[in-house]
Scaffold this active site. Structure first.
Site, mmCIF file in Angstrom:
data_model
loop_
_atom_site.group_PDB
_atom_site.id
_atom_site.type_symbol
_atom_site.label_atom_id
_atom_site.label_comp_id
_atom_site.label_asym_id
_atom_site.label_seq_id
_atom_site.Cartn_x
_atom_site.Cartn_y
_atom_site.Cartn_z
ATOM 1 N N LYS A 158 37.403 -94.499 71.926
ATOM 2 C CA LYS A 158 38.628 -94.003 72.570
ATOM 3 C C LYS A 158 39.606 -95.170 72.694
ATOM 4 O O LYS A 158 39.779 -95.768 73.756
ATOM 5 C CB LYS A 158 38.269 -93.409 73.939
HETATM 6 N N1 PMP Z 1 38.227 -85.576 70.825
HETATM 7 C C1 PMP Z 1 39.314 -86.321 71.095
HETATM 8 C C2 PMP Z 1 40.112 -86.864 69.965
HETATM 9 C C3 PMP Z 1 39.686 -86.565 72.426
HETATM 10 O O1 PMP Z 1 40.764 -87.299 72.708
HETATM 11 C C4 PMP Z 1 38.923 -85.999 73.461
HETATM 12 C C5 PMP Z 1 39.319 -86.227 74.894
HETATM 13 N N2 PMP Z 1 38.760 -87.397 75.389
HETATM 14 C C6 PMP Z 1 37.786 -85.247 73.131
HETATM 15 C C7 PMP Z 1 37.475 -85.052 71.808
HETATM 16 C C8 PMP Z 1 36.921 -84.659 74.203
HETATM 17 O O2 PMP Z 1 36.227 -85.692 74.872
HETATM 18 P P1 PMP Z 1 35.730 -85.510 76.362
HETATM 19 O O3 PMP Z 1 35.067 -84.194 76.431
HETATM 20 O O4 PMP Z 1 34.781 -86.636 76.567
HETATM 21 O O5 PMP Z 1 36.922 -85.589 77.226
#
Ligand code: PMP
Length: 306
Positions: A158
């Site tokens: 991220k």
């Molecule tokens: N894919 C992307 C590209 C994202 O930005 C997110 C949000 N963080 C997710 C998937 C979902 O991740 P999470 O469930 O951990 O928030």
């Protein structure tokens, strides 16, 4: 708009909202090497606040940083404690939590190995990311003409700069009148949306793209997989192209910000009945029960109460 609150945590101190500023030479502003998290805290029925999968989100922040060689000058516990204090100082019960790690302004140029690694935490109240109507009635998806970054191009994490790829896709979709972009990898396999993972229901079975593909294996994705398994619904992580989406019975997208949002059209093709389907509604309801903690014993390891 993010509504202004009292304090932001910046480099170990609680500073006034308006004073949480950085110098224009801040390295991350120029080159995008920063890492962040998105976490939701929910007010429970007895007035407590539960931060959903809190430690795992902060651990993922450390993993993102380690992949991109950013050394956070705090421990996981220190970041968690700071976020908890910040929520209390700002008198919030339900909120979104955004830790951000970024490189300081000491040196320009790409290498900059000695720049300070700075950390901020911001909290604010954030409603449904894809809109309340999206949650209830579903959103319109569009397959993006931009491919998801291959992990040999940008390792999965991220990282702020990685989101340029998502932003191109999101803007293309929104400008064309859709709500969200669905991204394929360069082989044409569906990976995820610009900020959510994706699930497909077909003939009573649920599918999601394999975590081996270039996608962020989200914590919501993991929670949903657990919920599907607990319901004994047949499930498979696999690979599929856009054709599989066009012929789906139901589609829903999941993420911390977007929670569980039905997707009722893809490239103007109506999915199933064109309304949120039975599987989607059942999983969405369960997810809201889970994050709002209607049963503390259901995967109790997911909760962090303050
Ligand atoms: N894919 C992307 C590209 C994202 O930005 C997110 C949000 N963080 C997710 C998937 C979902 O991740 P999470 O469930 O951990 O928030």
């Amino acid at each position: 708009m993010v509504d202004k609150l009292e304090k932001i945590w910046l480099d170990g101190k609680f500073v006034n909202w308006d004073d949480a500023n950085v110098h224009i030479l801040t390295h991350t502003l120029h080159y995008g090497v920063g890492a962040f998290e998105g976490i939701r805290a929910y007010q429970t029925k007895d007035g407590k606040t539960s931060i959903f999968r809190f430690r795992e989100h902060i651990e993922r922040l450390f993993d993102s940083c380690s992949t991109y060689q950013l050394k956070i000058p705090y421990t996981v516990d220190e970041i968690m404690n700071a976020a908890v204090e910040l929520i209390k100082i700002n008198k919030l019960k339900s909120c979104y939590i955004r830790p951000l790690v970024f490189l300081g302004s000491e040196a320009m140029g790409l290498y900059a190995p000695n720049n300070s690694v700075r950390v901020s935490i911001i909290v604010w109240e954030w409603g449904a990311y894809l809109g309340k109507s999206g949650l209830e009635n579903g959103i319109k998806g569009k397959i993006s003409s931009f491919f998801r970054n291959h992990t040999s191009t940008l390792p999965k994490a991220k990282i702020s700069g990685n989101y340029i790829n998502s932003i191109l896709a999101k803007r293309e979709a929104k400008n064309a009148g859709y709500d969200e972009a669905i991204m394929m990898d360069s082989n044409g396999y569906i990976t995820e949306c610009s900020g959510e993972n994706i699930f497909v229901v077909k003939k009573g079975k649920i599918y999601t793209p394999s975590a081996g593909l270039p996608l962020l294996p989200g914590l919501t994705r993991d929670s949903v997989i657990n919920i599907i398994k607990d319901f004994n619904i047949p499930f498979e992580e696999t690979i599929f192209g856009r054709d599989f989406l066009y012929l789906a019975d139901e589609i829903f997208v999941v993420g911390t910000a977007a929670e569980i949002t039905p997707m009722t059209t893809v490239d103007d093709r109506v999915i199933g009945t064109g309304k949120p389907g039975e599987f989607t509604k059942k999983i969405q309801q369960k997810y809201f029960d889970v994050v709002n903690v209607t049963d503390e014993n259901y995967h109790s390891e997911w909760y962090y109460f303050i």
